[in-house]
Design an enzyme around this catalytic site. Structure first.
Site, PDB file in Angstrom:
ATOM      1  N   ASN A 716      29.746  14.562  62.062  1.00 16.42           N
ATOM      2  CA  ASN A 716      28.426  15.042  61.575  1.00 16.42           C
ATOM      3  C   ASN A 716      27.842  14.156  60.480  1.00 16.42           C
ATOM      4  O   ASN A 716      26.848  14.312  60.095  1.00 16.42           O
ATOM      5  CB  ASN A 716      28.354  16.749  61.114  1.00 16.42           C
ATOM      6  CG  ASN A 716      27.479  17.208  61.906  1.00 16.42           C
ATOM      7  OD1 ASN A 716      27.085  16.933  63.026  1.00 16.42           O
ATOM      8  ND2 ASN A 716      27.278  18.456  61.526  1.00 16.42           N
ATOM      9  N   ASN A 742      22.881  15.275  60.612  1.00 15.30           N
ATOM     10  CA  ASN A 742      23.727  16.632  60.285  1.00 15.30           C
ATOM     11  C   ASN A 742      23.337  18.038  60.476  1.00 15.30           C
ATOM     12  O   ASN A 742      22.567  18.378  59.942  1.00 15.30           O
ATOM     13  CB  ASN A 742      24.000  16.367  58.719  1.00 15.30           C
ATOM     14  CG  ASN A 742      25.134  17.394  58.173  1.00 15.30           C
ATOM     15  OD1 ASN A 742      25.611  17.840  58.952  1.00 15.30           O
ATOM     16  ND2 ASN A 742      25.070  17.638  56.861  1.00 15.30           N
ATOM     17  N   ARG A 747      27.492  21.339  67.052  1.00 19.43           N
ATOM     18  CA  ARG A 747      28.727  22.009  67.772  1.00 19.43           C
ATOM     19  C   ARG A 747      28.318  22.487  69.239  1.00 19.43           C
ATOM     20  O   ARG A 747      29.336  22.415  69.864  1.00 19.43           O
ATOM     21  CB  ARG A 747      28.905  23.313  66.964  1.00 19.43           C
ATOM     22  CG  ARG A 747      30.252  24.046  67.170  1.00 19.43           C
ATOM     23  CD  ARG A 747      30.286  25.463  66.591  1.00 19.43           C
ATOM     24  NE  ARG A 747      30.349  25.354  65.035  1.00 19.43           N
ATOM     25  CZ  ARG A 747      31.391  25.109  64.505  1.00 19.43           C
ATOM     26  NH1 ARG A 747      32.600  25.042  65.160  1.00 19.43           N
ATOM     27  NH2 ARG A 747      31.636  25.179  63.210  1.00 19.43           N
ATOM     28  N   ASP A 763      36.849  24.909  63.938  1.00 20.16           N
ATOM     29  CA  ASP A 763      36.242  24.278  62.676  1.00 20.16           C
ATOM     30  C   ASP A 763      37.478  23.059  62.404  1.00 20.16           C
ATOM     31  O   ASP A 763      38.582  23.526  62.726  1.00 20.16           O
ATOM     32  CB  ASP A 763      36.132  25.226  61.411  1.00 20.16           C
ATOM     33  CG  ASP A 763      34.933  25.956  61.619  1.00 20.16           C
ATOM     34  OD1 ASP A 763      34.054  25.735  62.409  1.00 20.16           O
ATOM     35  OD2 ASP A 763      34.840  27.252  60.924  1.00 20.16           O
ATOM     36  N   ASP A 764      37.089  22.382  61.665  1.00 24.93           N
ATOM     37  CA  ASP A 764      38.172  21.158  61.131  1.00 24.93           C
ATOM     38  C   ASP A 764      39.056  21.901  60.291  1.00 24.93           C
ATOM     39  O   ASP A 764      40.415  21.136  60.184  1.00 24.93           O
ATOM     40  CB  ASP A 764      37.487  19.955  60.435  1.00 24.93           C
ATOM     41  CG  ASP A 764      36.702  20.207  59.521  1.00 24.93           C
ATOM     42  OD1 ASP A 764      36.654  21.485  58.931  1.00 24.93           O
ATOM     43  OD2 ASP A 764      35.981  19.444  58.780  1.00 24.93           O
ATOM     44  N   ASP A 765      38.948  23.020  59.493  1.00 19.93           N
ATOM     45  CA  ASP A 765      40.016  23.511  59.003  1.00 19.93           C
ATOM     46  C   ASP A 765      40.592  24.738  59.499  1.00 19.93           C
ATOM     47  O   ASP A 765      41.415  25.532  58.706  1.00 19.93           O
ATOM     48  CB  ASP A 765      39.352  23.840  57.678  1.00 19.93           C
ATOM     49  CG  ASP A 765      38.441  24.904  57.554  1.00 19.93           C
ATOM     50  OD1 ASP A 765      37.939  25.235  58.641  1.00 19.93           O
ATOM     51  OD2 ASP A 765      37.928  25.370  56.402  1.00 19.93           O
ATOM     52  N   GLU A 850      24.999  29.295  63.068  1.00 19.82           N
ATOM     53  CA  GLU A 850      24.836  28.853  64.367  1.00 19.82           C
ATOM     54  C   GLU A 850      25.905  29.654  65.358  1.00 19.82           C
ATOM     55  O   GLU A 850      25.538  29.823  66.416  1.00 19.82           O
ATOM     56  CB  GLU A 850      25.377  27.306  64.528  1.00 19.82           C
ATOM     57  CG  GLU A 850      26.851  27.199  64.636  1.00 19.82           C
ATOM     58  CD  GLU A 850      27.587  27.347  63.197  1.00 19.82           C
ATOM     59  OE1 GLU A 850      28.758  27.203  63.226  1.00 19.82           O
ATOM     60  OE2 GLU A 850      26.722  27.558  62.303  1.00 19.82           O
ATOM     61  N   ASP A 851      26.779  30.208  64.699  1.00 19.37           N
ATOM     62  CA  ASP A 851      27.608  31.073  65.314  1.00 19.37           C
ATOM     63  C   ASP A 851      27.196  32.464  65.846  1.00 19.37           C
ATOM     64  O   ASP A 851      27.367  32.963  66.926  1.00 19.37           O
ATOM     65  CB  ASP A 851      29.069  31.523  64.628  1.00 19.37           C
ATOM     66  CG  ASP A 851      28.705  31.807  63.052  1.00 19.37           C
ATOM     67  OD1 ASP A 851      27.633  31.621  62.714  1.00 19.37           O
ATOM     68  OD2 ASP A 851      29.735  31.928  62.479  1.00 19.37           O
ATOM     69  N   ARG A 894      23.203  34.872  55.967  1.00 20.52           N
ATOM     70  CA  ARG A 894      23.649  35.345  57.343  1.00 20.52           C
ATOM     71  C   ARG A 894      22.764  36.733  57.525  1.00 20.52           C
ATOM     72  O   ARG A 894      22.733  37.226  58.671  1.00 20.52           O
ATOM     73  CB  ARG A 894      24.934  35.511  57.436  1.00 20.52           C
ATOM     74  CG  ARG A 894      25.659  34.070  57.441  1.00 20.52           C
ATOM     75  CD  ARG A 894      27.266  34.147  57.255  1.00 20.52           C
ATOM     76  NE  ARG A 894      27.868  34.374  58.868  1.00 20.52           N
ATOM     77  CZ  ARG A 894      27.954  33.442  59.645  1.00 20.52           C
ATOM     78  NH1 ARG A 894      27.630  32.482  59.299  1.00 20.52           N
ATOM     79  NH2 ARG A 894      28.706  33.752  60.700  1.00 20.52           N
TER      80      ARG A 894
END
Length: 937
Positions: A716, A742, A747, A763-765, A850-851, A894
């Protein structure tokens, strides 16, 4: 992309290394045994030496017991000798103690190494078993490939005609009224693999109307524009299957000068003979003598009167199909002509702002109607006309009586327009005209639970005014109640199940109308309202929706599959000449005694296998449940499942039953996928932004993960990865895709490089164990149309009457975060192409939610909650840098997202669930010689 061809050489070297280790380990253990035995022998010898010295020293002491008999000089000499011996013995004892401690340390070290070697032996034995299973699976796949007698289907090569239409003799005035697809359509121009190419006569250069009439400029412009977006449009008439001709809405010169949106007034008496020029129609360049495969479209927008909208009445239009919103019963050819709604909406784009909220279920008015019957110069020709008029008068009287009665329900029934209608010169046709303006009618319909629709005279199978009422009712969320519904047809009735949207009652049921409306429960009210809104949004709401639906309906009649849904091309972040650096694979993060699955070569999910059957077996679902007959998808989460015995009788290709069908516990479970679907793999999609080391650690943990087909990293950041960044070799392809900007919406882009149905978004983490991922994958295979993931969340109702996002521990949940969740690739297409743009814009505005949007989408499509797996409530790496979700405004945004998405959808589609999924033998006592499905799940 890198690592795409690394599987085969790595697999060979991997197997040789394992075999070498299995031979080397026993030799090392034997060598350690001899070394330890040698040292232990030395210890025994040293102990014997110590005993010898003790005896010697004892004898020396005994020889000097009688000190009195010795001289002083001898005694002194003896004492010095004894001290010397003492010093020597002490030194030797210290040396022996040092040797003993060293030996004990060595023994402990060797024992530790022996334990490590035993663990390594167990690990290698597990890997060897996995290799054996992999070999067996490969052999089964090879046998299946040899025995396969069904071709692997893919997107078909288009087969087109290569000539203009032939010239045929025009049909007689009687023959054209009996037209059917079998007698008036040339199927040879429409191969089943043609994808239904459509040619449009340019309305700016093609004139088929008489002098004094002109096609509405808005329609000409928008039809050309919207068809330009349609994938079926072709500019080559030689390959066209059908030819579209826009013949209306044709307005007189006086009407063209008006600037109103649409009107229901007609100042000039219009007949079909005055509007359409048959001679000009027959001279169309590709008419072919009889007009076969031509579609004449007369689309109403500004003039909704019944008579003026039936421009084809009493005209011989040959073998052409007619598309309009007004048809007489004698004129309409079932299965050949097409009824459409008038064009009352905008050209295209988001239309949710025009819709009313779906709640509350019951509104201010139980039933409403606004209209007036205006008939000029009409005489009753027969007994049937007299009976019809008497019935209509009785209906009006009874409805007025209901409205005036004392009861708890409110009615808004207006049978005379106030102020009086402006219609002054109406043709001799009987229909209910609209009262007031579009806004005034919308205000009443927004407050109405049901909207009454009264049908035109018996000779009419449909009318533009009736279709306009349907349009307005669905837009406002009022459920249509069509009194006389047994004698009319609604738009696209071949495909749309209007019984799920409206109540169709014969006129004789008018006395039972009030009782029936009162008996409809809230659940059915909201179900019909939701279905009506979907039908309106997808098929009626705009010019784009109407044009696309016309083409889809015609194509579906012929059994031709639609065009494939467009994917997003995955562009690598690396240029073609750059080869990224690689690092050695990390140590596998898995229990040594737990085998989670075989090592397989990449196996993409079969695509487009139901090209010619999905719209035969699931046409009803495509039009009325999924709301998407416009595209052909590679796979669907709703594809049918075979009976359980089919995998053993005749349809066994691809299936991997547990224990070859016998079943079993952990050992057999780990060897095969089992389940109700053939073997498959999954793709991991990781969204990342300038956290290289966190990403590398996450990638490294995927090494050796069974059933993993590919990893797609969505980069991104506008900055490319560092050139000296070392990417871990994990045994599968890792594609690093450049994002155009970005956005968290990236996703869910339907990248063409995603070749599996199952997508694991992380996620990357995110820090997930292999057994957790594999269990989630197995659960998803049984819930393919739902989101299956790990961290659960829920929407909570605030005392102020709004929704809040809540991440606290709870016994209910309604969302699963897509930072660690499985879903079907189908939903990436819907998120990108179907979800209202306003939602994606809100995600970009907040860089959040987005989730939540994906959970809204899937729950809206399926009316099911997500599935949570395992006890894990969070999934992030504990030592990773702070992410966006740690910001103070994260939760506030949110909250706002949930309430805004509810506005867009018209209701909150999220549903609650009170259970999570764990493996079958979890916490079950089993015999000691059996294994559980998963050790910790």
């Amino acid at each position: 992309m890198f690592g795409s061809n690394s599987y085969q050489p790595m697999k060979g070297s991997y197997a040789r290394n394992r075999c070498f280790r299995l031979l080397f380990i026993p030799i090392v253990i034997l060598l350690f045994y001899f070394v330890i035995h040698h040292f232990l022998s030395n210890v025994d010898t040293n102990v014997q030496n110590v005993d010898f010295y003790k005896s010697r020293y004892q004898q020396s002491i005994d020889s000097y017991e009688d000190f009195n008999s010795m001289k002083a000089s001898d005694l002194k000499q003896r004492i010095a000798e004894m001290l010397k011996i003492k010093s020597t013995v002490s030194s030797e004892l210290r040396e022996l103690e040092s040797k003993r401690q060293k030996l004990q340390s060595d023994i402990s070290s060797y024992n530790s190494k022996i334990d490590e070697l035993k663990q390594e032996l167990s690990r290698q034995q597990t890997e060897l078993n996995r290799l054996k299973i992999s070999v067996e699976q490969a052999q089964v796949a090879q046998r299946e490939a040899v025995l396969r007698n069904t071709p692997e289907l893919a997107l078909p090569n288009a087969l087109y005609p290569n000539s203009l239409p032939k010239i045929y003799k025009p049909p007689s005035s009687k023959d054209f009224l009996r037209c059917k697809l079998s007698t008036c359509f040339d199927h040879s121009r429409c191969s089943i693999t043609s994808s239904f190419p459509v040619y449009l006569y340019d309305p700016d250069t093609t004139f088929v109307n008489n002098n004094g009439y002109e096609i509405d400029g808005f329609l000409k412009t928008t039809i050309k524009q919207t068809l330009g977006y349609n994938a079926h449009l072709t500019k080559d008439p030689k390959i066209a299957c059908v030819f579209l001709v826009l013949v209306g809405e044709a307005l007189s010169e006086q009407e063209v000068l008006r600037n109103n949106r649409y009107a229901n007034t007609v100042d000039i008496k219009v007949t079909s003979n005055e509007v359409l020029n048959i001679t000009a129609l027959q001279r169309l360049k590709y008419w072919g003598g009889d007009g076969r495969n031509h579609v004449l479209m007369n689309l109403a927008r500004r003039d909704l009167s019944t008579a003026s909208k039936n421009v084809f009445s009493n005209l011989n239009t040959g073998r052409a199909m007619l598309v309009q919103s007004t048809f007489s019963e004698a004129q309409y050819r079932h299965g050949f002509d097409l009824i459409v709604a008038p064009i009352l909406g905008r050209p295209g784009g988001d239309v949710w702002q025009e819709c009313s909220p779906m709640l509350p279920a019951r509104r201010k008015y139980l039933l409403s109607f606004q209209g007036e019957m205006v008939v000029i110069n009409r005489t009753l020709n027969n007994v049937e006309d007299s009976e019809e008029q008497a019935i209509d008068e009785f209906i009006i009287d009874h409805l007025k009586e209901i409205s005036d009665s004392v009861h708890s329900d409110n009615f808004y029934l207006q049978f005379e327009c106030i102020p009086a209608t402006e219609q002054t010169n109406i043709a001799a046709s009987k229909d209910w005209y609209l009262c007031g303006t579009d806004n005034s009618r919308r205000t009443i319909l927004r407050d109405s639970t049901f909207a009454l629709l009264l049908v035109p005279e018996r000779s009419m199978i449909t009318s533009t005014l009736l279709q306009a009422r349907v349009y307005e009712a669905l837009r406002a969320g009022a459920i249509p109640v069509i009194l006389g519904g047994d004698q009319i047809e609604l738009p696209f009735s071949e495909m749309i199940e209007w019984q799920r949207v409206a109540l169709f009652l014969p006129k004789a049921r008018v006395t039972e109308l009030h009782f029936l409306l009162r008996s409809v429960p809230d659940a059915d009210l909201l179900l019909m309202r939701r279905q009506g809104r979907m039908i309106w949004e997808r098929y009626l709401s705009s010019v784009q929706a109407t044009v696309d639906t016309i083409i889809a309906n015609l194509r579906d009649r012929l059994g031709i599959p639609p065009k494939p849904v467009p994917s997003v091309k995955a562009v690598s972040v690396f240029n073609s000449s750059f080869i990224p650096l690689k690092s050695d694979p990390p140590v596998m993060d898995v229990e040594p005694e737990e085998s989670l699955g075989p090592i397989e070569p990449p196996y993409p999910s079969p695509q487009f296998r139901r090209n010619y059957t999905v719209f035969l077996t699931q046409r009803r679902e495509a039009w009325n449940d999924w709301g998407d007959p416009f595209y052909l998808y590679p796979q669907l989460p709703f594809d049918p499942v075979l009976p359980s015995d089919a995998k053993f009788i005749g349809s066994n290709l691809g299936f991997r039953p547990i224990g070859k069908g016998i079943g079993g516990t952990g050992k057999e479970f780990g060897e095969s996928l089992g389940g109700n679907y053939p073997r498959e793999q999954f793709t991991i999609v990781i969204l990342t932004y300038e956290r290289e080391q966190v990403l590398m650690d996450s990638l490294g943990r995927l090494y050796g993960l069974p059933y993993l087909h590919k990893v797609i990293v969505v980069w991104n950041s506008p900055k490319p990865p560092l050139e000296d960044l070392r990417w871990p070799e994990i045994g599968v392809t890792v594609e690093v895709v450049r994002a155009t900007r970005n956005s968290l919406n990236n996703r869910f882009l339907p990248y063409d490089s995603i070749e599996t149905e199952a997508v694991l978004s992380v996620d990357d983490d995110a820090h997930l164990r292999h057994d957790e991922i594999l269990f989630g994958f197995r659960v998803w295979r049984e819930h393919r149309d739902q989101i299956v993931g790990f961290p659960g969340r829920y929407h909570a109702w605030d005392v102020n009457g709004a929704w809040n996002y809540n991440s606290n521990y709870s016994c209910e949940l309604s969302m699963v975060l897509t930072g660690a969740a499985f879903f079907h690739k189908y939903y990436t297409y819907l998120y990108t192409h179907w979800l209202p743009q306003a939602i994606r814009d809100k995600v970009d505005e907040y860089m959040n939610c987005e989730d939540i949007a994906m959970n809204f989408l899937v729950s809206h499509m399926t009316r099911q909650p997500p599935v949570k797996v395992t006890s894990r409530w969070t999934f992030r790496c504990p030592v990773c840098p702070i992410s966006l979700s740690e910001d103070d405004t994260h939760f506030q945004e949110r909250h706002k997202c949930i309430n805004f998405f509810t506005q867009v959808f018209g209701y909150t589609p999220l549903l609650n669930t009170q259970y999570r999924a764990d493996s079958i033998l979890f916490k079950t006592r089993i015999p000691h010689d059996k294994q559980k499905c998963f050790k910790f799940i």
